[in-house]
Motif scaffolding. Structure first.
Motif, PDB file in Angstrom:
ATOM      1  N   LEU A 101       0.845  -1.202   0.000  1.00 30.61           N
ATOM      2  CA  LEU A 101       0.000   0.000   0.000  1.00 30.61           C
ATOM      3  C   LEU A 101       0.877   1.246   0.000  1.00 30.61           C
ATOM      4  CD1 LEU A 101      -2.461  -1.383   2.713  1.00 30.61           C
ATOM      5  CD2 LEU A 101      -2.804  -1.417   0.239  1.00 30.61           C
ATOM      6  N   VAL A 102       0.242   2.411  -0.045  1.00 32.46           N
ATOM      7  CA  VAL A 102       0.963   3.679  -0.158  1.00 32.46           C
ATOM      8  C   VAL A 102       0.775   4.499   1.117  1.00 32.46           C
ATOM      9  CG1 VAL A 102       1.154   5.840  -1.486  1.00 32.46           C
ATOM     10  CG2 VAL A 102       0.613   3.682  -2.663  1.00 32.46           C
ATOM     11  N   VAL A 103       1.872   4.969   1.694  1.00 33.11           N
ATOM     12  CA  VAL A 103       1.813   5.796   2.906  1.00 33.11           C
ATOM     13  C   VAL A 103       1.582   7.260   2.514  1.00 33.11           C
ATOM     14  CG1 VAL A 103       3.078   6.612   4.938  1.00 33.11           C
ATOM     15  CG2 VAL A 103       3.443   4.258   4.102  1.00 33.11           C
ATOM     16  N   VAL A 104       0.597   7.886   3.160  1.00 33.65           N
ATOM     17  CA  VAL A 104       0.381   9.325   2.975  1.00 33.65           C
ATOM     18  C   VAL A 104       0.610   9.994   4.331  1.00 33.65           C
ATOM     19  CG1 VAL A 104      -1.173  11.115   2.128  1.00 33.65           C
ATOM     20  CG2 VAL A 104      -1.402   8.776   1.257  1.00 33.65           C
ATOM     21  N   ASN A 105       1.719  10.690   4.465  1.00 34.07           N
ATOM     22  CA  ASN A 105       2.056  11.326   5.735  1.00 34.07           C
ATOM     23  C   ASN A 105       1.322  12.647   5.911  1.00 34.07           C
ATOM     24  OD1 ASN A 105       3.960   9.719   7.229  1.00 34.07           O
ATOM     25  ND2 ASN A 105       5.401  10.021   5.534  1.00 34.07           N
ATOM     26  N   HIS A 106       0.837  12.887   7.130  1.00 31.92           N
ATOM     27  CA  HIS A 106       0.174  14.154   7.458  1.00 31.92           C
ATOM     28  C   HIS A 106       0.807  14.739   8.702  1.00 31.92           C
ATOM     29  CE1 HIS A 106      -3.223  13.670   4.662  1.00 31.92           C
ATOM     30  NE2 HIS A 106      -3.093  12.395   4.931  1.00 31.92           N
ATOM     31  N   ASN A 107       1.071  16.022   8.667  1.00 29.76           N
ATOM     32  CA  ASN A 107       1.522  16.718   9.865  1.00 29.76           C
ATOM     33  C   ASN A 107       0.362  16.698  10.868  1.00 29.76           C
ATOM     34  OD1 ASN A 107       2.094  18.718  11.785  1.00 29.76           O
ATOM     35  ND2 ASN A 107       3.223  19.959  10.320  1.00 29.76           N
ATOM     36  N   PRO A 108       0.577  16.181  12.080  1.00 29.20           N
ATOM     37  CA  PRO A 108      -0.541  16.090  13.040  1.00 29.20           C
ATOM     38  C   PRO A 108      -1.111  17.452  13.444  1.00 29.20           C
ATOM     39  CG  PRO A 108       1.389  14.888  13.833  1.00 29.20           C
ATOM     40  CD  PRO A 108       1.816  15.608  12.611  1.00 29.20           C
ATOM     41  N   LEU A 109      -0.365  18.517  13.213  1.00 26.20           N
ATOM     42  CA  LEU A 109      -0.838  19.844  13.623  1.00 26.20           C
ATOM     43  C   LEU A 109      -1.676  20.535  12.549  1.00 26.20           C
ATOM     44  CD1 LEU A 109       2.356  21.123  15.472  1.00 26.20           C
ATOM     45  CD2 LEU A 109       0.333  20.033  16.440  1.00 26.20           C
ATOM     46  N   TYR A 110      -1.944  19.836  11.441  1.00 29.71           N
ATOM     47  CA  TYR A 110      -2.774  20.436  10.401  1.00 29.71           C
ATOM     48  C   TYR A 110      -4.131  20.874  10.951  1.00 29.71           C
ATOM     49  CZ  TYR A 110       0.029  19.110   6.308  1.00 29.71           C
ATOM     50  OH  TYR A 110       1.002  19.008   5.359  1.00 29.71           O
ATOM     51  N   THR A 111      -4.636  21.959  10.390  1.00 34.18           N
ATOM     52  CA  THR A 111      -6.007  22.365  10.690  1.00 34.18           C
ATOM     53  C   THR A 111      -6.953  21.472   9.873  1.00 34.18           C
ATOM     54  OG1 THR A 111      -6.074  23.946   8.870  1.00 34.18           O
ATOM     55  CG2 THR A 111      -5.305  24.780  10.998  1.00 34.18           C
ATOM     56  N   ALA A 112      -8.223  21.557  10.197  1.00 35.17           N
ATOM     57  CA  ALA A 112      -9.226  20.769   9.469  1.00 35.17           C
ATOM     58  C   ALA A 112      -9.175  21.072   7.972  1.00 35.17           C
ATOM     59  CB  ALA A 112     -10.613  21.055  10.030  1.00 35.17           C
ATOM     60  N   ARG A 113      -9.005  22.336   7.626  1.00 36.86           N
ATOM     61  CA  ARG A 113      -8.970  22.727   6.204  1.00 36.86           C
ATOM     62  C   ARG A 113      -7.818  22.035   5.469  1.00 36.86           C
ATOM     63  NH1 ARG A 113      -6.346  26.200   2.913  1.00 36.86           N
ATOM     64  NH2 ARG A 113      -4.877  26.705   4.553  1.00 36.86           N
ATOM     65  N   GLU A 114      -6.642  22.033   6.093  1.00 39.69           N
ATOM     66  CA  GLU A 114      -5.463  21.435   5.450  1.00 39.69           C
ATOM     67  C   GLU A 114      -5.604  19.916   5.347  1.00 39.69           C
ATOM     68  OE1 GLU A 114      -2.021  24.508   7.013  1.00 39.69           O
ATOM     69  OE2 GLU A 114      -3.135  23.366   8.487  1.00 39.69           O
ATOM     70  N   LEU A 115      -6.108  19.311   6.424  1.00 37.72           N
ATOM     71  CA  LEU A 115      -6.278  17.854   6.436  1.00 37.72           C
ATOM     72  C   LEU A 115      -7.312  17.420   5.406  1.00 37.72           C
ATOM     73  CD1 LEU A 115      -5.639  15.107   7.762  1.00 37.72           C
ATOM     74  CD2 LEU A 115      -7.457  15.580   9.414  1.00 37.72           C
ATOM     75  N   ARG A 116      -8.404  18.148   5.329  1.00 39.76           N
ATOM     76  CA  ARG A 116      -9.473  17.806   4.370  1.00 39.76           C
ATOM     77  C   ARG A 116      -8.912  17.778   2.946  1.00 39.76           C
ATOM     78  NH1 ARG A 116     -12.643  21.657   5.406  1.00 39.76           N
ATOM     79  NH2 ARG A 116     -14.208  20.642   6.709  1.00 39.76           N
ATOM     80  N   ILE A 256      19.592  10.082  17.122  1.00 48.57           N
ATOM     81  CA  ILE A 256      18.517  10.859  17.761  1.00 48.57           C
ATOM     82  C   ILE A 256      17.579  11.359  16.665  1.00 48.57           C
ATOM     83  CG2 ILE A 256      17.952  12.904  19.141  1.00 48.57           C
ATOM     84  CD1 ILE A 256      19.433  10.693  20.720  1.00 48.57           C
ATOM     85  N   THR A 257      16.326  10.932  16.752  1.00 45.02           N
ATOM     86  CA  THR A 257      15.317  11.299  15.753  1.00 45.02           C
ATOM     87  C   THR A 257      14.321  12.256  16.392  1.00 45.02           C
ATOM     88  OG1 THR A 257      15.670   9.182  14.651  1.00 45.02           O
ATOM     89  CG2 THR A 257      13.633  10.339  14.125  1.00 45.02           C
ATOM     90  N   ALA A 258      14.646  13.544  16.242  1.00 45.64           N
ATOM     91  CA  ALA A 258      13.798  14.594  16.818  1.00 45.64           C
ATOM     92  C   ALA A 258      12.935  15.228  15.737  1.00 45.64           C
ATOM     93  CB  ALA A 258      14.668  15.657  17.485  1.00 45.64           C
ATOM     94  N   ILE A 259      13.451  15.243  14.499  1.00 44.74           N
ATOM     95  CA  ILE A 259      12.616  15.696  13.380  1.00 44.74           C
ATOM     96  C   ILE A 259      11.535  14.632  13.205  1.00 44.74           C
ATOM     97  CG2 ILE A 259      12.574  16.178  10.894  1.00 44.74           C
ATOM     98  CD1 ILE A 259      15.429  16.892  11.028  1.00 44.74           C
ATOM     99  N   PRO A 260      10.293  15.034  12.967  1.00 42.36           N
ATOM    100  CA  PRO A 260       9.238  14.023  12.823  1.00 42.36           C
ATOM    101  C   PRO A 260       9.491  13.094  11.640  1.00 42.36           C
ATOM    102  CG  PRO A 260       8.377  16.280  12.544  1.00 42.36           C
ATOM    103  CD  PRO A 260       9.815  16.407  12.865  1.00 42.36           C
ATOM    104  N   LEU A 261       9.214  11.814  11.842  1.00 42.09           N
ATOM    105  CA  LEU A 261       9.400  10.830  10.772  1.00 42.09           C
ATOM    106  C   LEU A 261       8.437  11.067   9.609  1.00 42.09           C
ATOM    107  CD1 LEU A 261      10.034   7.669  12.960  1.00 42.09           C
ATOM    108  CD2 LEU A 261      11.631   8.567  11.249  1.00 42.09           C
ATOM    109  N   TYR A 262       7.362  11.847   9.837  1.00 40.05           N
ATOM    110  CA  TYR A 262       6.481  12.159   8.704  1.00 40.05           C
ATOM    111  C   TYR A 262       7.117  13.175   7.764  1.00 40.05           C
ATOM    112  CZ  TYR A 262       5.051  16.263  11.516  1.00 40.05           C
ATOM    113  OH  TYR A 262       5.042  17.409  12.268  1.00 40.05           O
ATOM    114  N   HIS A 263       8.227  13.793   8.177  1.00 44.07           N
ATOM    115  CA  HIS A 263       8.978  14.729   7.322  1.00 44.07           C
ATOM    116  C   HIS A 263       9.989  13.907   6.524  1.00 44.07           C
ATOM    117  CE1 HIS A 263      11.647  18.027   6.159  1.00 44.07           C
ATOM    118  NE2 HIS A 263      10.787  18.906   6.657  1.00 44.07           N
ATOM    119  N   ILE A 264      10.107  14.176   5.248  1.00 39.25           N
ATOM    120  CA  ILE A 264      10.935  13.345   4.360  1.00 39.25           C
ATOM    121  C   ILE A 264      12.392  13.256   4.807  1.00 39.25           C
ATOM    122  CG2 ILE A 264      11.389  15.259   2.749  1.00 39.25           C
ATOM    123  CD1 ILE A 264      10.811  11.558   1.749  1.00 39.25           C
ATOM    124  N   PHE A 265      12.911  14.305   5.453  1.00 37.58           N
ATOM    125  CA  PHE A 265      14.304  14.314   5.913  1.00 37.58           C
ATOM    126  C   PHE A 265      14.541  13.179   6.914  1.00 37.58           C
ATOM    127  CE2 PHE A 265      17.551  17.170   8.418  1.00 37.58           C
ATOM    128  CZ  PHE A 265      18.598  16.344   8.024  1.00 37.58           C
TER     129      PHE A 265
END
Length: 560
Positions: A101-116, A256-265
């Protein structure tokens, strides 16, 4: 050859001109190789709990079996993830990939508008969400194709009684989990249990299959999904591994992984590269709590850390950081935004290790250029094009420019995305007929093959390594009845590299800066909020009426 690729003569010893693209046909083959080689080694650690490679193998297999056997998802279906760094993240991500399957990463801090927008655009059929963000999902679920919600609490993988205590504290004491109601949601741990009922079928994954839809903005301001294939990510993992591997010991490194794993870096540099090395990813869930972060660092003999300039600067300015044990530290990699010389110099002084700057884009999975690890000190360059990567500087007409001249940086290599999800025109705007990706960054190359970013062609604003697109901010502010015209620009900021400033022409004379900021808070995630609001009687424009953002950028950062 060196005439075409002058950077090769500057390569560190042991780094090949090209990488082996055929060693691993998919990310799954990388994972399975590591699961076999490093079964008893620690793979991920978070909040005091450590999962071994064998644990990650077992749990991600159960999750994959759940997605295919229980939810009946089909190869190529998209599954969204909305979580910070926690143990559920690698289990879910690797499970999704193992299921084809395909992973679609979302920043958890997105607003409803951005997530939608992103859920609608990707057509995701399922989502894994941390309880803290369930209230945002609840607002948009009915507007999307999402049929299955898998919800989890931060403590769910920590075991009893610790997990229950963490979940209780977050919800009832710290009030960090707003109430939400999604009656059809299943708990993550229940999904893992259900997965045990099913045998994971043999899923054939080709190098060209999509692994991630990684959303990034664009000059249009609408977030677009960069289509990253298994080959793209494996290539970049091999490229980064070749670059830093001469320093690393298999099965012994702690990153040390402090940058979120949902970020491509972090996804590639930490998640994939250090999985290949058999290292342990030490996950930091909330790096903004700097005193807490330093306390975590004091518990572990870490050998590598990645971050953005603001993160390194924050650590250096936190009491106790300079007292940590840096005797095991071999690698500090900075990316996603420019590293400032003052921060790099101070990092070297405190830790004894050079802060090595790298350059990449979501569209290049992400690494394109990295500085040599044996760099004596910060050099202001973004580095050399990595193995199997070509780079050049082009003028407005697409002609390659000679050394020393400034033009648009263009990249070509196996890590360059397939294109933007269902946006052929946008894809054609950035990938030319010869396969060069146009980065939108203005750069020059010196005689040794080092590249230097001079300016940005796009009007993009870079806040703490996150892209902010002026059009998106402008659209949100312009929706206020009291606003006649608005322009958003980036202004220098000591803490975040750049900050967002909006310049507004009022329609309603009573409009205040506080009202503008409150409206932004409702509709935009934190890093996109305007730090400065300035009111003017008119905006500078070209003769055809295009707002001259550069003039606004060059003005002093006034405003409330």
């Amino acid at each position: 050859m060196n005439q075409e690729r002058p950077w090769l003569s500057s390569y560190p010893a042991g780094v090949p001109a090209d990488i082996d693209l055929e060693q691993f046909p998919s990310i799954v083959s990388v994972l399975e190789s590591s699961f076999d080689q490093f079964r008893d080694k620690p793979a991920f650690s978070n909040l005091g709990k450590v999962l071994s490679y064998a644990d990650i193998d077992r749990l991600s297999r159960q999750f994959a079996a759940y997605l295919l056997g229980e939810l009946k998802l089909k190869k190529g279906d998209r599954v969204a993830i909305m979580m910070p760094n926690c143990l559920q993240y690698p289990i879910a991500t690797f499970g999704i990939l193992r299921a084809g399957l395909v992973v679609v990463n979302h920043n958890p801090l997105y607003t409803a508008r951005e997530l939608r927008h992103q859920l609608q655009d990707s057509g995701a059929k399922a989502i894994v969400v941390l309880d803290n963000f369930g209230h945002t999902l609840q607002q948009v679920l009915a507007d999307t194709d999402v049929k299955h919600v898998i919800a989890t609490g931060l403590g769910d993988m920590l075991g009893f009684p610790k997990g229950a205590i963490v979940n209780f504290m977050l919800k009832h004491v710290k009030k960090m989990v707003p109430d939400y109601s999604i009656p059809s949601a299943i708990r993550f741990n229940d999904a893992l249990t259900l997965g045990q009922r099913h045998t994971l079928p043999e899923v054939v994954i080709e190098p060209g299959d999509i692994a991630f839809l990684q959303y990034t903005g664009g000059t249009t301001g609408v977030a677009k999904g960069a289509v990253l294939t298994h080959r793209n990510l494996v290539a970049n993992m091999q490229q980064a591994s070749a670059w830093i591997g001469t320093n690393m010991e298999m099965g012994k490194e702690i990153i040390i992984t402090a940058i979120p794993l949902y970020h491509i870096f972090a996804l590639t540099a930490n998640g994939l590269v250090f999985m290949k090395f058999g290292g342990m990813n030490y996950l930091i869930t909330n790096p903004r709590d700097m005193p807490g972060f330093v306390k975590e660092l004091s518990k572990v003999k870490f050998s590598a850390i990645t971050g953005v300039n603001t993160l390194f600067n924050g650590l250096l300015n936190t009491p106790g950081f300079d007292k940590l044990d840096f005797s095991h530290l071999k690698l500090t990699l900075g990316g996603a935004m420019a590293v400032q010389r003052a921060v790099a110099d101070r990092w070297k002084k405190v830790t004894g290790v050079t802060l090595v700057e790298a350059y990449g884009l979501t569209e290049t999975s992400p690494a394109a250029c990295i500085n040599p690890l044996d760099l004596a000190e910060y050099n202001g360059a973004i580095g050399l094009p990595i193995s199997s990567t070509d780079a050049c500087v082009k003028d407005e007409d697409g002609r390659q420019l000679p050394m020393g001249e400034v033009g648009e940086l263009c990249i070509k290599g196996p890590q360059v995305m397939k294109g933007y999800w269902q946006r052929p025109e946008e894809t054609a705007n950035v990938i030319d007929a010869e396969g060069w990706l146009h980065t939108g960054d203005m750069a020059k190359m010196d005689e040794k093959g080092y590249f230097y970013i001079v300016d940005r062609k796009k009007d993009m604003i870079l806040v703490s390594g996150f892209n902010v697109y002026p059009n998106e901010v402008e659209d949100v502010i312009a929706s206020m009845p009291g606003v006649l015209e608005v322009a958003a620009v980036g202004v220098p900021d000591e803490k975040s590299g750049e900050a967002v400033k909006v310049v507004i022409v009022k329609k309603d004379p009573a409009l205040t800066a506080d009202q503008v900021k409150a409206h932004a808070r409702e509709n935009l995630t934190g890093y996109k909020h305007p730090k400065y609001v300035e009111f003017r009687t008119e905006l500078p424009k070209t003769n055809v009426g295009k707002i001259l953002r550069r003039e606004l950028r060059d003005a002093p950062p006034g405003g409330a």
